[in-house]
Design a protein around this motif. Structure first.
Motif, mmCIF file in Angstrom:
data_model
loop_
_atom_site.group_PDB
_atom_site.id
_atom_site.type_symbol
_atom_site.label_atom_id
_atom_site.label_comp_id
_atom_site.label_asym_id
_atom_site.label_seq_id
_atom_site.Cartn_x
_atom_site.Cartn_y
_atom_site.Cartn_z
ATOM 1 N N LYS A 1 0.836 -1.197 0.000
ATOM 2 C CA LYS A 1 0.000 0.000 0.000
ATOM 3 C C LYS A 1 0.878 1.257 0.000
ATOM 4 O O LYS A 1 2.068 1.206 0.321
ATOM 5 N N THR A 2 0.294 2.380 -0.343
ATOM 6 C CA THR A 2 0.978 3.671 -0.257
ATOM 7 C C THR A 2 0.746 4.221 1.144
ATOM 8 O O THR A 2 -0.402 4.424 1.555
ATOM 9 N N PHE A 3 1.834 4.454 1.873
ATOM 10 C CA PHE A 3 1.661 4.853 3.271
ATOM 11 C C PHE A 3 2.815 5.722 3.766
ATOM 12 O O PHE A 3 3.904 5.752 3.196
ATOM 13 N N VAL A 4 2.525 6.424 4.846
ATOM 14 C CA VAL A 4 3.527 7.151 5.640
ATOM 15 C C VAL A 4 3.675 6.389 6.950
ATOM 16 O O VAL A 4 2.686 5.892 7.502
ATOM 17 N N TYR A 5 4.885 6.300 7.433
ATOM 18 C CA TYR A 5 5.194 5.520 8.637
ATOM 19 C C TYR A 5 5.450 6.454 9.820
ATOM 20 O O TYR A 5 6.342 7.279 9.768
ATOM 21 N N PHE A 6 4.631 6.311 10.866
ATOM 22 C CA PHE A 6 4.788 7.092 12.094
ATOM 23 C C PHE A 6 5.283 6.176 13.203
ATOM 24 O O PHE A 6 4.587 5.231 13.589
ATOM 25 N N GLY A 7 6.485 6.457 13.716
ATOM 26 C CA GLY A 7 7.030 5.675 14.820
ATOM 27 C C GLY A 7 6.763 6.353 16.151
ATOM 28 O O GLY A 7 7.214 7.471 16.395
ATOM 29 N N LEU A 8 6.006 5.691 17.008
ATOM 30 C CA LEU A 8 5.679 6.250 18.314
ATOM 31 C C LEU A 8 6.902 6.283 19.230
ATOM 32 O O LEU A 8 7.820 5.466 19.109
ATOM 33 N N HIS A 9 6.890 7.212 20.168
ATOM 34 C CA HIS A 9 7.923 7.315 21.188
ATOM 35 C C HIS A 9 7.491 6.590 22.461
ATOM 36 O O HIS A 9 6.294 6.480 22.744
ATOM 37 N N VAL A 10 8.478 6.150 23.229
ATOM 38 C CA VAL A 10 8.168 5.758 24.598
ATOM 39 C C VAL A 10 7.838 7.017 25.380
ATOM 40 O O VAL A 10 8.324 8.101 25.073
ATOM 41 N N ALA B 1 7.160 8.371 3.236
ATOM 42 C CA ALA B 1 7.834 9.283 4.162
ATOM 43 C C ALA B 1 7.701 8.720 5.570
ATOM 44 O O ALA B 1 6.838 7.883 5.836
ATOM 45 N N VAL B 2 8.565 9.208 6.440
ATOM 46 C CA VAL B 2 8.551 8.833 7.857
ATOM 47 C C VAL B 2 8.100 10.032 8.667
ATOM 48 O O VAL B 2 8.369 11.182 8.297
ATOM 49 N N ALA B 3 7.390 9.782 9.769
ATOM 50 C CA ALA B 3 6.985 10.858 10.669
ATOM 51 C C ALA B 3 7.371 10.490 12.091
ATOM 52 O O ALA B 3 7.261 9.334 12.499
ATOM 53 N N THR B 4 7.833 11.476 12.846
ATOM 54 C CA THR B 4 8.262 11.254 14.215
ATOM 55 C C THR B 4 8.248 12.578 14.956
ATOM 56 O O THR B 4 8.267 13.647 14.336
ATOM 57 N N ILE B 5 8.217 12.520 16.275
ATOM 58 C CA ILE B 5 8.320 13.759 17.053
ATOM 59 C C ILE B 5 9.791 14.212 17.033
ATOM 60 O O ILE B 5 10.102 15.272 16.503
ATOM 61 N N THR B 6 10.668 13.397 17.575
ATOM 62 C CA THR B 6 12.114 13.714 17.533
ATOM 63 C C THR B 6 12.939 12.431 17.403
ATOM 64 O O THR B 6 14.115 12.420 17.746
ATOM 65 N N GLY B 7 12.335 11.360 16.913
ATOM 66 C CA GLY B 7 12.928 10.049 17.063
ATOM 67 C C GLY B 7 14.047 9.673 16.106
ATOM 68 O O GLY B 7 14.254 10.311 15.057
ATOM 69 N N THR B 8 14.737 8.602 16.465
ATOM 70 C CA THR B 8 15.816 8.054 15.649
ATOM 71 C C THR B 8 15.310 7.594 14.289
ATOM 72 O O THR B 8 16.068 7.590 13.311
#
Length: 214
Positions: free
Chosen positions: A16-25, A107-114
């Protein structure tokens, strides 16, 4: 908290076409205070989902350490249901390979993550919502407002940029020139085996002095 969340998890379909959001602890400095208003990660997810083009999904992946090494009180129990209720958002398993998600996403989305830093090295654009050292690098989009998000999404989906390894080298060189040696927490001393507590204290004071002056 973790058990009820399992019923909202779906298999990640990498076709699928998607953006990846990695959650923070959470709780953690990476969101509180570096995330600003986006310490509430739901706000970032909601904003991004609202601005994605039709037919593009947002895959949200829980941080694998959230329930292994942290107190799960950093998530309110309604969080996963609220996220999964957003029409184009899919919660994927924390066991999903993050590098496969980066390879397959738009694309990737994150708050401030690695994960944003990893995306930069793999030539993928990244949306960052907080104050992180790489946020002004090429291909990284700092997000504060809905206007920032709309502009970033338009650029990402209208311009197919070619990965430029030289940009990576230039940014690493800039970090090498502009950064200071040292650790900011005693917990990292075991990583920097050549350092001891006395050197750490000296480095910390030097970093603090530099921050105050600038």
């Amino acid at each position: 908290i973790i058990k009820p969340s399992q019923k909202y998890i779906q298999q990640a379909d990498l076709t699928k076409t998607f953006v990846y959001f990695g959650l923070h602890v959470q709780p953690e400095l990476t969101t509180n205070t570096l995330g600003g208003r986006y310490v509430n990660q739901y706000l970032a997810i909601q904003l991004l989902a609202k601005c994605l083009p039709k037919g593009v999904y947002l895959y949200v992946k829980e941080h694998p350490n959230m329930y292994n090494t942290r107190d799960p009180s950093g998530r309110f129990k309604e969080f996963y249901k609220m996220v999964s209720d957003i029409e184009n958002v899919i919660l994927v398993s924390a066991e999903t390979n993050t590098f496969e998600l980066i390879d397959s996403c738009e694309a990737v989305a994150t708050i401030t993550g690695t994960v944003g830093w990893e995306a930069f090295f793999q030539g993928k654009p990244a949306l960052v919502f907080g104050n992180v050292f790489y946020k002004y690098f090429p291909g990284i989009y700092p997000i504060v407002s809905i206007a920032d998000m709309q502009s970033a999404i338009e650029n990402i989906f209208s311009e197919k940029k070619v990965y430029n390894k030289q940009n990576v080298f230039r940014c690493l060189k800039a970090l090498d020139v502009g950064a200071l040696d040292g650790t900011v927490d005693d917990g990292y001393l075991t990583i920097s085996l050549s350092q001891d507590s006395r050197r750490h204290s000296k480095d910390f004071l030097r970093i603090l002095k530099n921050a105050i002056i600038t």
